[in-house]
Design an enzyme around this catalytic site. Structure first.
Site, mmCIF file in Angstrom:
data_model
loop_
_atom_site.group_PDB
_atom_site.id
_atom_site.type_symbol
_atom_site.label_atom_id
_atom_site.label_comp_id
_atom_site.label_asym_id
_atom_site.label_seq_id
_atom_site.Cartn_x
_atom_site.Cartn_y
_atom_site.Cartn_z
ATOM 1 N N CYS A 65 40.738 26.726 45.214
ATOM 2 C CA CYS A 65 39.356 26.443 45.608
ATOM 3 C C CYS A 65 39.018 24.958 45.390
ATOM 4 O O CYS A 65 39.554 24.102 46.079
ATOM 5 C CB CYS A 65 38.391 27.373 44.892
ATOM 6 S SG CYS A 65 36.734 27.368 45.641
ATOM 7 N N HIS B 57 40.281 32.546 46.639
ATOM 8 C CA HIS B 57 40.490 32.859 45.224
ATOM 9 C C HIS B 57 41.493 34.003 45.102
ATOM 10 O O HIS B 57 41.115 35.166 45.264
ATOM 11 C CB HIS B 57 39.169 33.265 44.569
ATOM 12 C CG HIS B 57 38.222 32.148 44.378
ATOM 13 N ND1 HIS B 57 38.255 31.328 43.273
ATOM 14 C CD2 HIS B 57 37.224 31.682 45.172
ATOM 15 C CE1 HIS B 57 37.301 30.415 43.378
ATOM 16 N NE2 HIS B 57 36.662 30.604 44.527
ATOM 17 N N GLU C 231 42.712 35.234 42.480
ATOM 18 C CA GLU C 231 42.364 36.061 41.323
ATOM 19 C C GLU C 231 41.250 37.055 41.636
ATOM 20 O O GLU C 231 40.977 37.959 40.843
ATOM 21 C CB GLU C 231 41.976 35.165 40.137
ATOM 22 C CG GLU C 231 40.610 34.524 40.203
ATOM 23 C CD GLU C 231 40.507 33.304 41.116
ATOM 24 O OE1 GLU C 231 39.418 32.689 41.154
ATOM 25 O OE2 GLU C 231 41.500 32.957 41.798
#
Length: 196
Positions: free
Chosen positions: A77, A176, A178
């Site tokens: 990001c 992202h 995650e």
């Protein structure tokens, strides 16, 4: 394996840490140049503002450290945007790993920030191995990296922008991983497996 997460006062560190721990890796959060140089792999995540983040990196000499690293390096990001040449956010020179510019989405594309699940186009490179043809990932960003030589996958929001980038040992995702479920976990696993 030692994995370092770059500490530079940008948010989102906890969710990246938890995602790595779910994969059996306990990372160290650090801005110590020697720890970063000695780590087997380095992750450069972040949610925040480009010019203040670059100021933090420069005041600690981390801009020179990060660009000199030879091990697998993953920007996420804001981390990806800071790896570009220049950002319109704060009109700041960035690390210059990728010879690309970062620009703000125009209001004509619709709602800004661009937020939600989106499909990748033309996915390639080792980060995206063992994924379906055009996988979905979670994005949230108001600025984007233009496409260019280091772009290995794009996403479209009014027009194509860089979603995954690679140059030498440097990798980056605008989305992202995650927060992107199984597909995101696979991206992190692919990164963790590099050089083994």
């Amino acid at each position: 394996m030692t994995l370092a997460i770059v500490k530079y006062n940008a948010g989102n560190i906890q969710s990246v840490t938890f995602a790595l721990q779910r994969l059996g890796v306990d990372p160290v959060l650090t801005d110590d140049p020697e720890l970063l140089r000695s780590a087997d792999k380095v992750i450069f995540p972040g949610v925040g503002e480009a010019s203040s983040a670059m100021n933090y990196l420069r005041t600690r000499g981390l801009d020179q450290v990060l660009t000199s690293l030879k091990q697998p390096f993953l920007g996420i990001c804001l981390g990806m945007q800071l790896m570009a040449r220049h950002s319109e956010e704060g009109d700041v020179a960035c690390l210059g790993v990728f010879d690309h510019a970062v620009k703000k989405f125009p209001a004509t594309v619709g709602k800004v920030p661009h937020m939600g699940w989106n499909r990748l186009s033309k996915p390639g490179g080792p980060l995206l191995e063992n994924l379906p043809g055009e996988p979905f990932f979670y994005f949230v960003h108001s600025y984007y990296v233009e496409t260019g030589p280091a772009t290995v996958a794009t996403c479209e929001y009014g027009f194509p922008f860089s979603a995954v980038m690679q140059q030498d040992n440097f990798f980056a995702t605008q989305f992202h991983p995650e927060k992107s479920g199984e597909a995101g976990a696979r991206v992190l696993e692919n990164f963790l497996g590099m050089g083994r």
